[in-house]
Scaffold this motif. Structure first.
Motif, PDB file in Angstrom:
ATOM      1  N   LYS A   1       0.699  -1.175   0.039  1.00 61.07           N
ATOM      2  CA  LYS A   1       0.067   0.241  -0.029  1.00 61.07           C
ATOM      3  C   LYS A   1       0.764   1.415   0.176  1.00 61.07           C
ATOM      4  CE  LYS A   1      -4.147  -2.375   1.102  1.00 61.07           C
ATOM      5  NZ  LYS A   1      -4.294  -3.106  -0.123  1.00 61.07           N
ATOM      6  N   ILE A   2       1.999   1.119   0.069  1.00 62.03           N
ATOM      7  CA  ILE A   2       3.062   2.292   0.145  1.00 62.03           C
ATOM      8  C   ILE A   2       3.321   2.836  -1.119  1.00 62.03           C
ATOM      9  CG2 ILE A   2       5.166   3.277   0.845  1.00 62.03           C
ATOM     10  CD1 ILE A   2       5.313   1.126   2.989  1.00 62.03           C
ATOM     11  N   ALA A   3       3.094   4.165  -1.555  1.00 67.76           N
ATOM     12  CA  ALA A   3       3.079   4.796  -2.734  1.00 67.76           C
ATOM     13  C   ALA A   3       4.543   4.742  -3.076  1.00 67.76           C
ATOM     14  CB  ALA A   3       2.776   6.193  -2.743  1.00 67.76           C
ATOM     15  N   GLY A   4       4.789   4.282  -4.211  1.00 67.63           N
ATOM     16  CA  GLY A   4       6.268   4.041  -4.841  1.00 67.63           C
ATOM     17  C   GLY A   4       7.202   2.757  -4.213  1.00 67.63           C
TER      18      GLY A   4
ATOM     19  N   TYR B   1      10.621   4.203   1.750  1.00 70.59           N
ATOM     20  CA  TYR B   1       9.943   4.142   2.731  1.00 70.59           C
ATOM     21  C   TYR B   1      10.719   3.759   3.996  1.00 70.59           C
ATOM     22  CZ  TYR B   1       6.167   3.966   6.255  1.00 70.59           C
ATOM     23  OH  TYR B   1       5.269   4.039   7.306  1.00 70.59           O
TER      24      TYR B   1
END
Length: 174
Positions: free
Chosen positions: A139-142, A147
């Motif tokens: 779900k982490i953008a990129g 992150y």
């Protein structure tokens, strides 16, 4: 409001002052308000950091240090920080802390971790890496790599600074 992990660098004197205020207050208010420059918000990164350490083959001593850095210890009595309506962690586990000696040891071991090398052990495709890491890393953008690296680097810097000043570290979810 999202619940995320918080860490604060505080002195033993500050903690004693909060405890004393809570004891003197009719409703147990500890006036907990560490300076914002001494607070780190790790968002939802703790589980992802631990998982990358596991998948990357980090040795047990350093994995234990990462776990302590993220979970603290219950040896320091923080019960006064859990009194309703002034509880600092109303949505998660009870706050924990690390003594100055533990902070120094954790900082020393975090400095020895080559986190980019741990990430290099993961698939280069971010979607594959996210699937392997789990814990909603997809779900982490990129993708999760930047992150998790950013949050691990912030954690290491936080403990590095804490060990230089000899404060305690208090951890909670808020």
């Amino acid at each position: 409001m999202a619940v995320t992990q918080q860490l604060a660098r505080i002195t033993a004197e500050y903690l004693a002052s909060c405890r004393q205020s809570a004891d003197a207050s009719p409703d147990g208010d500890p006036p907990w308000n560490p300076p914002s420059a001494d607070v780190l918000d790790l968002d939802w990164a703790p589980l992802l950091i631990e998982r990358v350490c596991e998948l990357g083959g980090l040795d047990d001593a350093r994995r234990s240090a990462v776990r302590q850095a993220l979970e603290g210890d219950t040896a320091i009595d923080l019960a006064f920080l859990t009194t309703h309506p002034h509880a600092i962690a109303p949505f998660g586990p009870k706050p924990t802390a690390l003594s100055a000696a533990h902070v120094a040891r954790v900082a020393e071991l975090l400095e020895q971790i080559d986190f980019p090398a741990l990430l290099a052990a993961l698939p280069t495709d971010e979607a594959e890496a996210a699937a392997l890491i789990g814990n909603n890393a997809d779900k982490i953008a990129g993708g999760p790599s930047k992150y998790v690296l950013r949050h691990f680097s912030a954690l290491r810097e936080f403990y590095r600074d804490a060990s230089r000043r000899e404060p305690l570290v208090v951890l909670w979810w808020d």
